[in-house]
Design a protein around this motif. Structure first.
Motif, PDB file in Angstrom:
ATOM      1  N   PHE A  64      23.683  36.026  21.718  1.00  0.00           N
ATOM      2  CA  PHE A  64      24.755  36.856  21.900  1.00  0.00           C
ATOM      3  C   PHE A  64      25.922  36.094  22.678  1.00  0.00           C
ATOM      4  CE2 PHE A  64      21.193  39.724  21.948  1.00  0.00           C
ATOM      5  CZ  PHE A  64      21.585  40.876  21.403  1.00  0.00           C
ATOM      6  N   LEU A  65      27.045  36.244  22.160  1.00  0.00           N
ATOM      7  CA  LEU A  65      28.172  35.564  22.620  1.00  0.00           C
ATOM      8  C   LEU A  65      29.198  36.609  23.250  1.00  0.00           C
ATOM      9  CD1 LEU A  65      30.409  33.334  23.347  1.00  0.00           C
ATOM     10  CD2 LEU A  65      30.785  33.196  20.920  1.00  0.00           C
ATOM     11  N   VAL A  66      29.390  36.657  24.445  1.00  0.00           N
ATOM     12  CA  VAL A  66      30.205  37.710  25.245  1.00  0.00           C
ATOM     13  C   VAL A  66      31.495  37.067  25.834  1.00  0.00           C
ATOM     14  CG1 VAL A  66      30.147  39.666  26.899  1.00  0.00           C
ATOM     15  CG2 VAL A  66      28.111  39.127  25.589  1.00  0.00           C
ATOM     16  N   PHE A  67      32.568  37.520  25.626  1.00  0.00           N
ATOM     17  CA  PHE A  67      33.896  37.177  25.933  1.00  0.00           C
ATOM     18  C   PHE A  67      33.938  38.248  27.043  1.00  0.00           C
ATOM     19  CE2 PHE A  67      34.075  35.050  21.950  1.00  0.00           C
ATOM     20  CZ  PHE A  67      34.824  33.709  22.097  1.00  0.00           C
ATOM     21  N   GLY A  68      34.218  37.697  28.323  1.00  0.00           N
ATOM     22  CA  GLY A  68      34.447  38.583  29.393  1.00  0.00           C
ATOM     23  C   GLY A  68      36.129  39.088  29.117  1.00  0.00           C
ATOM     24  N   SER A  69      36.219  40.260  30.154  1.00  0.00           N
ATOM     25  CA  SER A  69      37.389  40.791  30.348  1.00  0.00           C
ATOM     26  C   SER A  69      38.564  39.886  30.944  1.00  0.00           C
ATOM     27  CB  SER A  69      37.328  42.062  31.154  1.00  0.00           C
ATOM     28  OG  SER A  69      38.648  42.740  31.295  1.00  0.00           O
ATOM     29  N   GLY A  70      39.980  39.916  30.516  1.00  0.00           N
ATOM     30  CA  GLY A  70      40.685  38.817  30.681  1.00  0.00           C
ATOM     31  C   GLY A  70      41.449  39.382  31.907  1.00  0.00           C
ATOM     32  N   LEU A  71      42.684  38.790  32.036  1.00  0.00           N
ATOM     33  CA  LEU A  71      43.913  38.906  33.077  1.00  0.00           C
ATOM     34  C   LEU A  71      44.662  40.192  32.567  1.00  0.00           C
ATOM     35  CD1 LEU A  71      44.213  37.635  35.745  1.00  0.00           C
ATOM     36  CD2 LEU A  71      46.260  36.520  34.604  1.00  0.00           C
ATOM     37  N   ILE A  72      44.100  41.271  32.295  1.00  0.00           N
ATOM     38  CA  ILE A  72      44.590  42.371  31.590  1.00  0.00           C
ATOM     39  C   ILE A  72      45.520  43.133  32.419  1.00  0.00           C
ATOM     40  CG2 ILE A  72      42.937  42.822  29.826  1.00  0.00           C
ATOM     41  CD1 ILE A  72      41.586  44.816  31.457  1.00  0.00           C
ATOM     42  N   GLY A  73      45.555  43.047  33.758  1.00  0.00           N
ATOM     43  CA  GLY A  73      46.528  43.631  34.532  1.00  0.00           C
ATOM     44  C   GLY A  73      48.005  42.971  34.478  1.00  0.00           C
ATOM     45  N   CYS A  74      48.026  41.840  33.869  1.00  0.00           N
ATOM     46  CA  CYS A  74      49.233  41.067  33.612  1.00  0.00           C
ATOM     47  C   CYS A  74      49.683  41.340  32.226  1.00  0.00           C
ATOM     48  CB  CYS A  74      49.218  39.800  33.868  1.00  0.00           C
ATOM     49  SG  CYS A  74      48.256  39.356  35.587  1.00  0.00           S
TER      50      CYS A  74
ATOM     51  N   TYR B  75      45.260  45.916  40.712  1.00  0.00           N
ATOM     52  CA  TYR B  75      43.954  46.975  40.736  1.00  0.00           C
ATOM     53  C   TYR B  75      43.356  46.531  39.348  1.00  0.00           C
ATOM     54  CZ  TYR B  75      41.493  51.049  40.731  1.00  0.00           C
ATOM     55  OH  TYR B  75      40.355  52.019  40.658  1.00  0.00           O
ATOM     56  N   ILE B  76      44.000  46.705  38.242  1.00  0.00           N
ATOM     57  CA  ILE B  76      43.311  46.555  36.927  1.00  0.00           C
ATOM     58  C   ILE B  76      42.561  45.198  37.004  1.00  0.00           C
ATOM     59  CG2 ILE B  76      43.761  46.321  34.525  1.00  0.00           C
ATOM     60  CD1 ILE B  76      45.723  48.392  34.726  1.00  0.00           C
ATOM     61  N   ASN B  77      43.477  44.080  37.479  1.00  0.00           N
ATOM     62  CA  ASN B  77      42.600  42.814  37.637  1.00  0.00           C
ATOM     63  C   ASN B  77      41.452  42.609  38.625  1.00  0.00           C
ATOM     64  OD1 ASN B  77      44.419  41.673  35.884  1.00  0.00           O
ATOM     65  ND2 ASN B  77      45.767  40.850  37.493  1.00  0.00           N
ATOM     66  N   SER B  78      41.475  43.417  39.490  1.00  0.00           N
ATOM     67  CA  SER B  78      40.234  43.600  40.252  1.00  0.00           C
ATOM     68  C   SER B  78      38.971  44.367  39.572  1.00  0.00           C
ATOM     69  CB  SER B  78      40.489  44.447  41.514  1.00  0.00           C
ATOM     70  OG  SER B  78      39.419  44.755  42.349  1.00  0.00           O
TER      71      SER B  78
ATOM     72  N   ILE C 222      41.769  49.883  31.301  1.00  0.00           N
ATOM     73  CA  ILE C 222      43.132  50.487  31.166  1.00  0.00           C
ATOM     74  C   ILE C 222      43.027  51.843  31.262  1.00  0.00           C
ATOM     75  CG2 ILE C 222      45.087  50.378  29.773  1.00  0.00           C
ATOM     76  CD1 ILE C 222      44.546  47.587  29.257  1.00  0.00           C
ATOM     77  N   ARG C 223      41.977  52.445  30.380  1.00  0.00           N
ATOM     78  CA  ARG C 223      42.159  54.002  30.414  1.00  0.00           C
ATOM     79  C   ARG C 223      41.662  54.643  31.732  1.00  0.00           C
ATOM     80  NH1 ARG C 223      38.222  57.768  29.349  1.00  0.00           N
ATOM     81  NH2 ARG C 223      38.739  59.661  28.462  1.00  0.00           N
ATOM     82  N   TYR C 224      40.934  53.894  32.162  1.00  0.00           N
ATOM     83  CA  TYR C 224      40.426  54.382  33.610  1.00  0.00           C
ATOM     84  C   TYR C 224      41.530  54.409  34.589  1.00  0.00           C
ATOM     85  CZ  TYR C 224      37.937  54.597  38.218  1.00  0.00           C
ATOM     86  OH  TYR C 224      37.548  54.864  39.292  1.00  0.00           O
ATOM     87  N   TYR C 225      42.249  53.410  34.580  1.00  0.00           N
ATOM     88  CA  TYR C 225      43.505  53.363  35.460  1.00  0.00           C
ATOM     89  C   TYR C 225      44.588  54.292  35.115  1.00  0.00           C
ATOM     90  CZ  TYR C 225      47.804  51.368  37.316  1.00  0.00           C
ATOM     91  OH  TYR C 225      48.938  51.331  38.094  1.00  0.00           O
ATOM     92  N   VAL C 226      44.514  54.470  33.652  1.00  0.00           N
ATOM     93  CA  VAL C 226      45.835  55.287  33.408  1.00  0.00           C
ATOM     94  C   VAL C 226      45.323  56.940  33.749  1.00  0.00           C
ATOM     95  CG1 VAL C 226      47.039  56.266  31.312  1.00  0.00           C
ATOM     96  CG2 VAL C 226      46.713  53.932  31.528  1.00  0.00           C
ATOM     97  N   THR C 227      44.050  57.212  33.387  1.00  0.00           N
ATOM     98  CA  THR C 227      43.875  58.597  33.715  1.00  0.00           C
ATOM     99  C   THR C 227      43.463  59.108  35.116  1.00  0.00           C
ATOM    100  OG1 THR C 227      41.478  58.009  32.918  1.00  0.00           O
ATOM    101  CG2 THR C 227      42.954  58.805  31.351  1.00  0.00           C
ATOM    102  N   SER C 228      43.074  57.880  35.810  1.00  0.00           N
ATOM    103  CA  SER C 228      42.450  58.227  37.152  1.00  0.00           C
ATOM    104  C   SER C 228      43.275  57.711  38.319  1.00  0.00           C
ATOM    105  CB  SER C 228      41.090  57.845  37.528  1.00  0.00           C
ATOM    106  OG  SER C 228      40.136  57.997  36.526  1.00  0.00           O
TER     107      SER C 228
END
Length: 352
Positions: free
Chosen positions: A212-222, A238-241, A172-178
């Motif tokens: 190691f248990l890793v929860f992947g990134s979610g549908l954060i663009g929504c 774009y964020i979901n991508s 999210i920070r990458y999208y907001v700043t770039s």
């Protein structure tokens, strides 16, 4: 003061000695160590001076036992609580900042911090970075080794599970700043982000972690707060991508670590695919609202704000975080099912 310290160490030694007698016979999980952002934070941010990212006020926690706001970014339990309960714990282990003696930490510690990221710059000044979380674990490991010895600590940590839910805020920070970038710059960002995460995982392996248990990134663009920026009210695709790309890169990183590090085991939970399925057919999963937050809608859940009565029918609790109901559904889908957790299910990672 010295006498009190000796008593604490004696108590710790006794508890761990009894515990180790049990684990030599039964392959049980000794402890849970939790790292990441607000999706897995249970109150570390309560202790920070900044007020930017906190959830220690009503109506947060309205469905938590006693209706208590604990610092969890939801209306009740979050995913780490449901996972811990599946393993016989009451809920998530205690927050790192709340621990005042070693006895409190012997079944695990939650280091996660709302607003934090894999990169130090993400959430700087208002959260505990993931690199700092790893350093905080080093402190706990040092105290454990001092208390029970290096050999016992090695066995203890090898039978613990190290849990991550991270990367969301970095994206999210990458999208907001770039803004929207071309594929080359996007690829460079994902490579840098994944390499940093991989280094953190390897550091923990070098300190004794094996599961190691890793929860992947979610549908954060929504998430609601991002939907409001889209004229149609839709998702920021774009964020979901970026989220999908980070998940793919993380899987490769985990595969490489497992191939090169003896005893490295992992389960990757494909949160993105599961929540995408739920979003495509919410009624089947008992949900009627997948767009707005139950509390605060798009603007944020403020102290004593009004909130919906049918919380179990909502995908989102506030402007960015799932309800207790959705957290529970994610955990149930991943615990024993191989469709959303690979190459091992959470159950296999824990008990096999």
């Amino acid at each position: 003061m010295e006498r009190k310290s000796r008593i604490i160490h004696i108590k710790l030694a006794f508890v761990v000695a009894v515990f180790f007698r049990a684990i030599m016979v039964n392959a049980v999980i000794t402890a849970l160590y939790v790292f990441g952002d607000s999706t897995i934070d249970v109150g570390n941010n309560n202790f920070l001076e900044s007020n930017i990212s906190k959830a220690n006020f009503p109506p947060y926690g309205v469905d938590f036992p006693g209706g208590t706001p604990t610092g969890r970014f939801s209306n009740g339990f979050i995913g780490i609580d449901f996972f811990a309960q599946k393993l016989g714990f009451l809920q998530s282990p205690p927050t790192f900042i709340s621990i005042v003696n070693d006895v409190q930490a012997y079944r695990g510690v939650n280091f996660a911090s709302g607003g934090s990221g894999i990169f130090d710059a993400t959430g700087a000044g208002s959260s505990i970075s993931q690199n700092q979380q790893v350093r905080n674990f080093q402190e706990i490991r040092s105290r454990l080794t001092t208390g029970i010895g290096g050999l016992a600590a090695g066995i203890y940590l090898s039978r613990s599970i190290f849990i991550f839910s991270t990367g969301n805020n970095d994206i999210i920070r990458y999208y907001v700043t770039s803004g929207v970038q071309g594929q080359t710059l996007q690829d460079q960002f994902i490579v840098q982000l994944t390499n940093e995460f991989k280094n953190q995982l390897q550091t923990l392996y070098n300190l004794g972690a094996r599961k190691f248990l890793v929860f992947g990134s979610g549908l954060i663009g929504c998430i609601p707060i991002l939907r409001v920026t889209v004229p149609s009210g839709g998702c920021v695709e774009y964020i979901n991508s970026l989220s999908r790309q980070f998940n793919s890169a993380t899987l490769i990183a985990l595969q490489e670590l497992a191939a090169n590090l003896s005893g490295f085991r992992y389960s990757f939970v494909n949160v993105f695919d599961f929540v995408s399925l739920v979003s495509s057919d919410p009624v089947t999963y008992g949900l009627t609202n997948i767009v707005s937050g139950c509390c605060g809608n798009y603007t944020g859940c403020k102290p004593n704000a009004a909130y919906c009565s049918n919380r179990d029918a909502y995908f989102y609790w506030d402007e960015a975080h799932p309800t207790q109901a959705l957290f529970k559904k994610i955990n149930e889908a991943a615990f024993q099912g191989s469709q959303y957790a690979s190459p091992e299910t959470i159950y296999q990672l824990a008990f096999v």
